[in-house]
Design a protein around this motif. Structure first.
Motif, PDB file in Angstrom:
ATOM      1  N   MET A 143       5.719  -3.057   2.910  1.00  0.00           N
ATOM      2  CA  MET A 143       6.645  -3.884   3.679  1.00  0.00           C
ATOM      3  C   MET A 143       7.101  -3.092   4.901  1.00  0.00           C
ATOM      4  N   PHE A 144       7.509  -3.819   5.930  1.00  0.00           N
ATOM      5  CA  PHE A 144       8.058  -3.205   7.131  1.00  0.00           C
ATOM      6  C   PHE A 144       9.506  -3.635   7.289  1.00  0.00           C
ATOM      7  N   ASN A 145      10.320  -2.739   7.846  1.00  0.00           N
ATOM      8  CA  ASN A 145      11.690  -3.108   8.198  1.00  0.00           C
ATOM      9  C   ASN A 145      11.678  -3.760   9.567  1.00  0.00           C
ATOM     10  N   THR A 146      12.277  -4.929   9.666  1.00  0.00           N
ATOM     11  CA  THR A 146      12.387  -5.627  10.943  1.00  0.00           C
ATOM     12  C   THR A 146      13.856  -6.006  11.133  1.00  0.00           C
ATOM     13  N   PRO A 147      14.232  -6.424  12.338  1.00  0.00           N
ATOM     14  CA  PRO A 147      15.623  -6.871  12.536  1.00  0.00           C
ATOM     15  C   PRO A 147      16.004  -8.011  11.595  1.00  0.00           C
ATOM     16  N   GLN A 148      15.034  -8.776  11.119  1.00  0.00           N
ATOM     17  CA  GLN A 148      15.296  -9.892  10.205  1.00  0.00           C
ATOM     18  C   GLN A 148      15.269  -9.471   8.738  1.00  0.00           C
ATOM     19  N   GLY A 149      15.025  -8.184   8.484  1.00  0.00           N
ATOM     20  CA  GLY A 149      14.913  -7.714   7.104  1.00  0.00           C
ATOM     21  C   GLY A 149      13.502  -7.230   6.817  1.00  0.00           C
ATOM     22  N   ARG A 150      13.214  -6.968   5.557  1.00  0.00           N
ATOM     23  CA  ARG A 150      11.875  -6.489   5.185  1.00  0.00           C
ATOM     24  C   ARG A 150      10.867  -7.625   5.196  1.00  0.00           C
ATOM     25  N   VAL A 151       9.711  -7.323   5.766  1.00  0.00           N
ATOM     26  CA  VAL A 151       8.618  -8.285   5.859  1.00  0.00           C
ATOM     27  C   VAL A 151       7.370  -7.642   5.262  1.00  0.00           C
ATOM     28  N   LYS A 152       6.646  -8.412   4.456  1.00  0.00           N
ATOM     29  CA  LYS A 152       5.420  -7.904   3.829  1.00  0.00           C
ATOM     30  C   LYS A 152       4.388  -7.550   4.894  1.00  0.00           C
ATOM     31  N   ASN A 153       3.707  -6.450   4.686  1.00  0.00           N
ATOM     32  CA  ASN A 153       2.632  -5.989   5.562  1.00  0.00           C
ATOM     33  C   ASN A 153       1.393  -6.851   5.300  1.00  0.00           C
ATOM     34  N   ALA A 154       1.098  -7.750   6.226  1.00  0.00           N
ATOM     35  CA  ALA A 154      -0.031  -8.671   6.055  1.00  0.00           C
ATOM     36  C   ALA A 154      -1.371  -7.935   6.002  1.00  0.00           C
ATOM     37  N   ASP A 155      -1.412  -6.707   6.499  1.00  0.00           N
ATOM     38  CA  ASP A 155      -2.646  -5.934   6.557  1.00  0.00           C
ATOM     39  C   ASP A 155      -2.753  -4.927   5.409  1.00  0.00           C
ATOM     40  N   PHE A 156      -1.829  -5.019   4.427  1.00  0.00           N
ATOM     41  CA  PHE A 156      -1.768  -4.024   3.352  1.00  0.00           C
ATOM     42  C   PHE A 156      -3.100  -3.856   2.617  1.00  0.00           C
ATOM     43  N   LEU A 157      -3.670  -4.946   2.107  1.00  0.00           N
ATOM     44  CA  LEU A 157      -4.913  -4.838   1.328  1.00  0.00           C
ATOM     45  C   LEU A 157      -6.069  -4.314   2.176  1.00  0.00           C
ATOM     46  N   ASN A 158      -6.139  -4.719   3.446  1.00  0.00           N
ATOM     47  CA  ASN A 158      -7.192  -4.212   4.337  1.00  0.00           C
ATOM     48  C   ASN A 158      -7.053  -2.710   4.554  1.00  0.00           C
ATOM     49  N   ARG A 159      -5.808  -2.259   4.751  1.00  0.00           N
ATOM     50  CA  ARG A 159      -5.567  -0.824   4.972  1.00  0.00           C
ATOM     51  C   ARG A 159      -5.936  -0.028   3.728  1.00  0.00           C
ATOM     52  N   VAL A 160      -5.584  -0.549   2.549  1.00  0.00           N
ATOM     53  CA  VAL A 160      -5.920   0.161   1.309  1.00  0.00           C
ATOM     54  C   VAL A 160      -7.438   0.200   1.141  1.00  0.00           C
ATOM     55  N   SER A 161      -8.112  -0.912   1.402  1.00  0.00           N
ATOM     56  CA  SER A 161      -9.564  -0.946   1.198  1.00  0.00           C
ATOM     57  C   SER A 161     -10.294  -0.034   2.178  1.00  0.00           C
ATOM     58  N   SER A 162      -9.692   0.261   3.338  1.00  0.00           N
ATOM     59  CA  SER A 162     -10.347   1.190   4.259  1.00  0.00           C
ATOM     60  C   SER A 162     -10.116   2.642   3.841  1.00  0.00           C
ATOM     61  N   ALA A 163      -9.111   2.880   2.983  1.00  0.00           N
ATOM     62  CA  ALA A 163      -8.807   4.245   2.543  1.00  0.00           C
ATOM     63  C   ALA A 163      -9.297   4.534   1.126  1.00  0.00           C
ATOM     64  N   CYS A 164      -9.468   3.492   0.319  1.00  0.00           N
ATOM     65  CA  CYS A 164      -9.796   3.674  -1.100  1.00  0.00           C
ATOM     66  C   CYS A 164     -10.895   2.697  -1.524  1.00  0.00           C
ATOM     67  N   ASN A 165     -11.611   3.081  -2.582  1.00  0.00           N
ATOM     68  CA  ASN A 165     -12.583   2.187  -3.199  1.00  0.00           C
ATOM     69  C   ASN A 165     -11.905   1.445  -4.347  1.00  0.00           C
ATOM     70  N   LYS A 166     -12.445   0.298  -4.710  1.00  0.00           N
ATOM     71  CA  LYS A 166     -11.844  -0.492  -5.789  1.00  0.00           C
ATOM     72  C   LYS A 166     -11.946   0.184  -7.145  1.00  0.00           C
ATOM     73  N   GLU A 167     -12.791   1.223  -7.257  1.00  0.00           N
ATOM     74  CA  GLU A 167     -12.915   1.968  -8.504  1.00  0.00           C
ATOM     75  C   GLU A 167     -12.002   3.189  -8.540  1.00  0.00           C
ATOM     76  N   ASP A 168     -11.393   3.554  -7.414  1.00  0.00           N
ATOM     77  CA  ASP A 168     -10.511   4.725  -7.363  1.00  0.00           C
ATOM     78  C   ASP A 168      -9.341   4.554  -8.321  1.00  0.00           C
ATOM     79  N   HIS A 169      -8.868   5.661  -8.844  1.00  0.00           N
ATOM     80  CA  HIS A 169      -7.687   5.659  -9.708  1.00  0.00           C
ATOM     81  C   HIS A 169      -6.463   5.834  -8.814  1.00  0.00           C
ATOM     82  N   LEU A 170      -5.627   4.798  -8.757  1.00  0.00           N
ATOM     83  CA  LEU A 170      -4.473   4.803  -7.867  1.00  0.00           C
ATOM     84  C   LEU A 170      -3.171   4.741  -8.653  1.00  0.00           C
ATOM     85  N   LEU A 171      -2.194   5.514  -8.184  1.00  0.00           N
ATOM     86  CA  LEU A 171      -0.828   5.467  -8.689  1.00  0.00           C
ATOM     87  C   LEU A 171       0.013   4.932  -7.545  1.00  0.00           C
TER      88      LEU A 171
END
Length: 130
Positions: A54-82
């Motif tokens: 999520m991002f902080n905005t003047p209107q409050g916290r807003v979900k990061n619409a690019d979250f899953l794309n960013r994770v998929s560019s950094a990690c594989n779906k088989e990676d062990h994530l905490l």
């Protein structure tokens, strides 16, 4: 190899001591807090990635619409994530989203960074705390 559930994605939560142990076994700590929160302090582990859920905005916290794309560019779906956040709320949602997107080895870190600090586990800060 563990069994793979084909039905609904159930979020599994581990405590901070288990999470720390898993990082020594090669798990990636995915910190989903804001960049500002991350830079003030984060778990000091071998592999830590900061991708805000999520991002902080003047209107409050807003979900990061690019979250899953960013994770998929950094990690594989088989990676062990905490997945960790400040107190354990955002990370539950982020873990659910990742499981729903096909990640198989994702666990939520119960209590998040606050619990990590409370248990006196190692932390690292990117910027000096004022």
């Amino acid at each position: 190899m563990g069994s793979i559930e084909s039905s609904g994605a159930e979020v599994v939560t581990v405590d901070v001591h288990t999470a720390k142990g898993l990082t020594h076994a090669g798990h990636v700590y995915l910190d989903v807090r804001t960049v500002e929160e991350f830079e003030k302090g984060h778990p000091d582990v071998d592999k830590v990635i900061n991708i805000p859920y999520m991002f902080n905005t003047p209107q409050g916290r807003v979900k990061n619409a690019d979250f899953l794309n960013r994770v998929s560019s950094a990690c594989n779906k088989e990676d062990h994530l905490l997945v960790g956040c400040q107190s354990g709320m955002r990370s539950v949602s982020a873990t659910g989203d990742l499981l729903g997107d096909g990640y198989k080895n994702v666990r939520n870190v119960g209590g998040g960074y606050l619990e990590w600090v409370k248990n006196q586990l190692p932390v690292e800060a990117s910027v000096a705390n004022a």
